[in-house]
Enzyme design. Structure first.
Site, PDB file in Angstrom:
ATOM      1  N   GLU A 127     -21.756 -26.277 -34.064  1.00 17.06           N
ATOM      2  CA  GLU A 127     -22.280 -25.033 -33.483  1.00 17.06           C
ATOM      3  C   GLU A 127     -23.164 -24.247 -34.440  1.00 17.06           C
ATOM      4  O   GLU A 127     -23.629 -23.159 -34.085  1.00 17.06           O
ATOM      5  CB  GLU A 127     -21.107 -24.166 -33.005  1.00 17.06           C
ATOM      6  N   TRP A 135     -12.581 -27.580 -25.222  1.00 20.23           N
ATOM      7  CA  TRP A 135     -12.477 -29.047 -25.343  1.00 20.23           C
ATOM      8  C   TRP A 135     -11.366 -29.427 -26.325  1.00 20.23           C
ATOM      9  O   TRP A 135     -10.937 -30.575 -26.359  1.00 20.23           O
ATOM     10  CB  TRP A 135     -13.815 -29.661 -25.777  1.00 20.23           C
ATOM     11  N   ASP A 136     -10.883 -28.468 -27.078  1.00 16.12           N
ATOM     12  CA  ASP A 136      -9.780 -28.695 -28.016  1.00 16.12           C
ATOM     13  C   ASP A 136      -8.643 -29.446 -27.315  1.00 16.12           C
ATOM     14  O   ASP A 136      -8.011 -30.328 -27.886  1.00 16.12           O
ATOM     15  CB  ASP A 136      -9.212 -27.360 -28.520  1.00 16.12           C
ATOM     16  N   LYS A 142     -21.103 -27.398 -38.998  1.00 18.91           N
ATOM     17  CA  LYS A 142     -19.841 -26.682 -38.887  1.00 18.91           C
ATOM     18  C   LYS A 142     -18.665 -27.664 -38.806  1.00 18.91           C
ATOM     19  O   LYS A 142     -17.574 -27.401 -39.282  1.00 18.91           O
ATOM     20  CB  LYS A 142     -19.871 -25.815 -37.626  1.00 18.91           C
ATOM     21  N   GLN A 143     -18.888 -28.781 -38.142  1.00 14.27           N
ATOM     22  CA  GLN A 143     -17.803 -29.744 -37.906  1.00 14.27           C
ATOM     23  C   GLN A 143     -18.439 -31.084 -37.564  1.00 14.27           C
ATOM     24  O   GLN A 143     -19.632 -31.149 -37.255  1.00 14.27           O
ATOM     25  CB  GLN A 143     -16.913 -29.267 -36.764  1.00 14.27           C
TER      26      GLN A 143
HETATM   27  C1  BGC Z   1     -15.297 -24.643 -32.742  1.00 11.23           C
HETATM   28  C2  BGC Z   1     -15.196 -25.272 -31.384  1.00 11.23           C
HETATM   29  C3  BGC Z   1     -13.804 -25.026 -30.834  1.00 11.23           C
HETATM   30  C4  BGC Z   1     -13.496 -23.546 -30.818  1.00 11.23           C
HETATM   31  C5  BGC Z   1     -12.079 -23.249 -30.372  1.00 11.23           C
HETATM   32  C6  BGC Z   1     -14.964 -23.165 -32.605  1.00 11.23           C
HETATM   33  O1  BGC Z   1     -15.006 -22.568 -33.854  1.00 11.23           O
HETATM   34  O2  BGC Z   1     -16.598 -24.791 -33.256  1.00 11.23           O
HETATM   35  O3  BGC Z   1     -15.444 -26.656 -31.473  1.00 11.23           O
HETATM   36  O4  BGC Z   1     -13.728 -25.534 -29.559  1.00 11.23           O
HETATM   37  O5  BGC Z   1     -13.655 -23.033 -32.115  1.00 11.23           O
HETATM   38  O6  BGC Z   1     -11.162 -23.810 -31.242  1.00 11.23           O
END
Ligand code: BGC
Length: 981
Positions: free
Chosen positions: A490, A348-349, A600-601
């Site tokens: 996550e 999704w980035d 995490k984010q």
């Molecule tokens: C993040 C995801 C991201 C992925 C790739 C993961 O560490 O939690 O949101 O899509 O890294 O960058």
């Protein structure tokens, strides 16, 4: 009012590295720090939207990780399913100085400087080196992956002995033994030499993708005294140059490589060998010109903060060099094309973090990225089917086919460690809504109804079908729920009713309803087709509405609860873990992280950010939610996707220092290795979304029906923020200063209203200056008769403006031929044609042309020919009008034929004029499209069905006159309207 939270004790990222000098457009590494070797290889990655090459030294270095990744060249691999295969290394350039090999891990480095100039896309390195035996030399390297011709790679080295006379041997190679972490994906098919090129043809082991490279080496500065030979080393074609080095005598080596893969070209070896390479200098000029044009649209100028200025440009550069401007079957991997991290998988980035920058500056490239998802629909349907759902369930990690390629398990290095199940593959459902969101934003910004009807609608509607089968109805509460998911955060792996997911599903279904209604009105045929294909009915539409009305979003007052039960989890004081260099996940462990209120984010805040950007109802109160979630977010070592989102929201909330720190954290993530993992590749999401932090955050840009408006809150020290963006077909210029209040759209001038000042006219050849169509027709007919394929005047008509190779492929249809057979046929057709055109003479110039050329010359207008024909020059000569033209762009000038804009852009470049000062006169639909794509005014000759897209349509040139530009207002208005459309 609640006190608004600023994250405590965050690093300011000042002077993290002492080996850089920052300039607005470039960065210079002033000494070699071996401990950062691999990180710097990431930092100095170059590319051109087709491939990326890491910043390895040409001569090699012990612990280096050489890597060239080409979009779409995936191969199978255990556990991770598929990965981008590291392609043969085109950089390799070895130097033997009286038998001593030049490498920086031997001898002594007397001077060192490496510079990446992002304005021109050039990487240079200047070294003075003393060999173990005491021989001193300087080396000046320069390399670029041409942006003007993405298949062409260029490398130059100037070598100067300083204190000796002696034998120097230079070996320029293609290294056919690249590896992905020890795993070699390649079989060597063949290698050889043809004329001035040695070549290498390789094939991926599993997916059978061919990659072919052809390499030439030019030696300058030696006259006849160097010997150059090819060496047949298996899998390692090499040119060897030997000469006697003299003190202070500089010899220059120019290595030029052409690369094609079967991902984009059925016969890559023939394509590489036949491609034709302009000289290094010409190629460099075209490359710089292309970058100039690109920056003209994409640059963001910051005054008052050099490091932020360069770092922002650097981030945009890293996106532009991996953004597939010409390929709708690939997308940008999480680590771009710069490293092995995440194995080249797409997340999704791309849609939420990278895409907005491209939507507003390079909409065609943004469209390609979204169309890639469309091409993965079959994989998304297989995934849904596998899990027992309907519709399209997009892959969390996606590659060539769209099937899910997230590894099932993460396997630790410790042989006794626990394998970790990666639940995102099954539960990170939000990707389907994220793609819908991105498609909608693209549509909103561009008004590209055609794309929405043909591509976007199917994704959005079939995604909606997936949600109807994935939500569950809770009869007690009479609400819809989505259970057992992973949201953006996550650290929590199996949650019920993640607010982000549920709100995005609600948003998705709401938009699906609007879209469904729009499509029925706008394109009833397509709507009916999709109804049938996807099983949509009024009943379905009603169910979507029911879910929109009754889906559960957990909230307590104005505070959104991240998921059911989140507020009951154990609370955490992140400040008490400082200072740290590990993520909270590593500190607490995978299982334990689930039990804490640590993110995490951004999750709820991510939702608020997206709803803000879409100007949609957000749920909850921003400040209150910020105050709750920001202190609980692992913003330093959690996910690199977090900081830019926090930067925008902090800017909204007036938290200037926090916004700036988060911005710098993101913008320096790779340059300064802020998270310690830049060696694995560029953090693509971070690099892309710094644009959002700068434009939407500091610029405060919002999009209204009247156009974009800005409400800047620039960080302390920034005196200016200047950029352009495109909204619904118009370009808007912003030039913001700290004391600007809200800036109304009326303050900005769309480019399409710019004053017209035409300085050049580019003529197509066939059908405009003369008519060779008849000769082409006869030549094709002769060939078709010889090989026994059907051909007639109608088929010939469809070949107008199409290159020789593409014409042949069209004529052959489904018939399969090898590359060499195709080559022979093209040569034969050309032979027939060249014989036929020997009849051409000045009487074949079409009526009105000579008079018009005279008038143009008198008016001081520069003139060019822009013809796809490789024989254009010969024809112009025979017509007796060659001397009238300042430039001739023909089938040898560029790779991509019309409707690509390249040929006309090349012609304009030769005339030294910007595209908008040129008029193109064309008689073919493909040519008119090419001229429009090049941003030029277009006059179409012929019926409106064929050239109707041109600004002005004339039957031919027989009655045309060139009027002084003061007489133009009416015509200009017409042109403007047509271009504006
Ligand atoms: C993040 C995801 C991201 C992925 C790739 C993961 O560490 O939690 O949101 O899509 O890294 O960058």
């Amino acid at each position: 009012m609640v006190k608004t939270h600023q994250t405590p004790s965050q690093p300011t990222f000042a002077n993290v590295s002492d080996s850089y000098q920052y300039q607005p457009w470039s960065i210079t590494e002033t000494h070699l720090d071996v401990s950062r070797l691999n990180q710097r290889e990431t930092v100095f990655t170059i590319g051109n939207g087709y491939l990326g090459t890491r910043g390895n030294f040409e001569e090699g270095y012990g612990s280096s990780l050489p890597m060239t990744l080409i979009h779409g060249v995936y191969d199978d691999v255990p556990v991770m399913y598929t990965e981008l295969a590291n392609c043969p290394d085109w950089l390799s350039l070895a130097f033997l100085i009286e038998g001593e090999r030049f490498t920086l891990d031997t001898g002594e480095i007397l001077a060192y400087e490496r510079t990446l100039d992002v304005r021109c896309g050039l990487l240079t390195r200047h070294i003075t080196w003393r060999s173990p035996q005491g021989k001193e030399l300087t080396f000046r390297f320069e390399r670029f992956a041409s942006l003007a011709d993405c298949h062409q790679l260029n490398l130059r080295c100037e070598v100067t002995p300083l204190n000796f006379t002696g034998a120097i041997e230079v070996r320029a190679s293609l290294n056919g033994y690249p590896a992905n972490q020890g795993y070699n994906h390649w079989a060597i098919v063949d290698q050889g030499q043809r004329g001035e090129h040695v070549w290498l043809h390789t094939k991926t082991q599993q997916t059978q993708i061919d990659v072919a490279m052809a390499m030439g080496l030019r030696v300058l500065g030696l006259g006849q005294s160097a010997t150059i030979d090819s060496l047949v080393l298996p899998g390692y074609p090499t040119w060897v140059a030997r000469y006697q080095g003299q003190p202070h005598q500089t010899v220059t080596f120019e290595k030029q490589v052409v690369v094609f893969s079967s991902h984009e070209q059925p016969a890559p070896l023939a394509a590489a060998l036949d491609h034709g390479t302009p000289s290094y200098e010409q190629s460099k000029l075209a490359h710089i010109h292309a970058w100039n044009n690109l920056w003209d649209q994409c640059d963001v100028l910051i005054e008052g903060d050099v490091r932020a200025q360069f770092a922002l440009r650097y981030s945009l550069f890293q996106i532009l060099i991996c953004a597939p401007a010409e390929d709708e079957h690939v997308s940008i991997p999480a680590k771009t094309l710069s490293g092995t991290g995440y194995r080249g998988h797409v997340f999704w980035d791309t849609e939420l973090f990278i895409l907005p920058f491209l939507v507003y500056t390079q909409p065609q490239t943004a469209r390609n990225l979204l169309t890639y998802r469309y091409h993965t629909l079959a994989g998304a349907r297989r995934k849904a089917h596998h899990y027992g759902y309907k519709g399209a369930m997009f892959a969390w990690e996606s590659a060539a086919s769209g099937d899910e390629v997230t590894p099932r398990w993460a396997v630790p290095r410790d042989p006794y460690g626990q394998d970790v199940r990666i639940w995102c593959r099954d539960r990170a459902l939000h990707i389907t809504a994220d793609i819908a969101y991105a498609s909608w934003q693209y549509w909103r910004a561009t008004g590209d109804d055609h794309w929405m009807a043909c591509y976007g609608a199917e994704m959005i509607l079939d995604g909606a079908q997936f949600w109807t089968s994935r939500v569950t109805h809770n009869p007690l509460a009479d609400r819809y729920e989505i259970c057992e998911v992973v949201g953006p955060d996550e650290y929590h792996e199996k949650v019920d009713n993640n607010a982000y997911t549920n709100r995005m599903v609600q948003w998705h279904l709401d938009k699906a309803i609007q879209l469904y209604d729009w499509l029925q009105h706008h394109d009833p045929q397509r709507a009916a087709h999709l109804d049938q294909q996807l099983g949509i009915s009024d009943r379905q539409r009603a169910r979507w509405q029911d879910i929109v009305d009754h889906i559960w979003i957990p909230m307590q007052g104005d505070l959104v609860e991240q998921c059911d039960g989140f507020f009951e989890l154990q609370d955490i004081d992140l400040a008490s873990y400082e200072p740290r260099t590990l993520s909270m996940h590593s500190i607490l462990g995978v299982e334990q992280s689930n039990h804490y209120q640590v993110l995490k984010q951004p999750d709820v805040l991510m939702l608020m950010y997206l709803m803000r950007a879409a100007q949609e109802f957000p749920y909850g109160h921003l400040e209150q939610n910020w105050n709750y979630y920001a202190p609980r977010t692992d913003i330093t070592y959690g996910s690199s996707l977090g900081p830019t989102i926090h930067a925008v929201l902090a800017a909204d909330l007036g938290l200037a220092d926090e916004a700036y720190d988060r911005f710098m954290q993101a913008v320096l993530v790779d340059l300064e290795d802020v998270r310690g993992n830049a060696a694995e590749g560029i953090h693509g999401a971070s690099a892309g979304s710094v644009w959002q932090a700068a434009i939407l955050g500091f610029g405060g840009v919002k999009f209204t029906d009247q156009g974009p408006v800005a409400n800047p809150h620039l960080p302390a020290g920034w005196t200016r923020l200047k950029f352009k963006l495109q909204w619904r077909g118009n370009w808007y210029h912003f030039d913001l200063q700290p004391d600007h209040g809200t800036v109304a759209p009326a303050a900005f001038v769309p480019l399409s209203c710019a004053t017209v000042d035409i300085r050049g006219v580019i003529f197509d050849l066939d059908g405009v200056l003369t008519d060779t169509a008849e000769f082409h027709y006869q030549a094709w007919q002769q060939l078709a008769d010889e090989i026994g394929v059907p051909f007639n005047r109608e088929i010939n008509e469809s070949l107008r403006g199409v290159s020789r190779q593409d014409s042949l492929l069209r004529i052959l249809g489904d018939h399969q031929y090898s590359a060499s057979e195709l080559e022979v046929m093209m040569v034969r057709k050309n032979d027939h044609y060249t014989q036929l055109i020997e009849q051409i003479n000045p009487a074949h110039v079409l009526p009105g042309v000579i008079r018009l050329l005279d008038q143009l010359q008198q008016a001081g207008i520069k003139l060019a020919v822009g013809s796809a024909s490789k024989n254009a020059r010969a024809v112009i000569q025979r017509l007796g009008i060659e001397s009238r033209f300042d430039a001739i762009a023909d089938g040898h000038s560029v790779t991509r034929s019309k409707p690509a804009p390249d040929l006309f852009l090349y012609a304009a470049q030769q005339l030294q004029l910007p595209p908008h000062q040129c008029i193109v006169i064309e008689d073919a639909a493909a040519g008119v499209e090419a001229a429009i794509a090049a941003g030029m005014w277009t006059v179409g000759l012929g019926p409106a069905e064929r050239v109707g897209k041109a600004a002005l349509v004339l039957p031919n040139l027989s009655n045309s006159h060139w009027l002084p530009q003061s007489h133009w207002p009416t015509m200009v208005d017409q042109l403007k309207q047509a271009i504006g459309n």
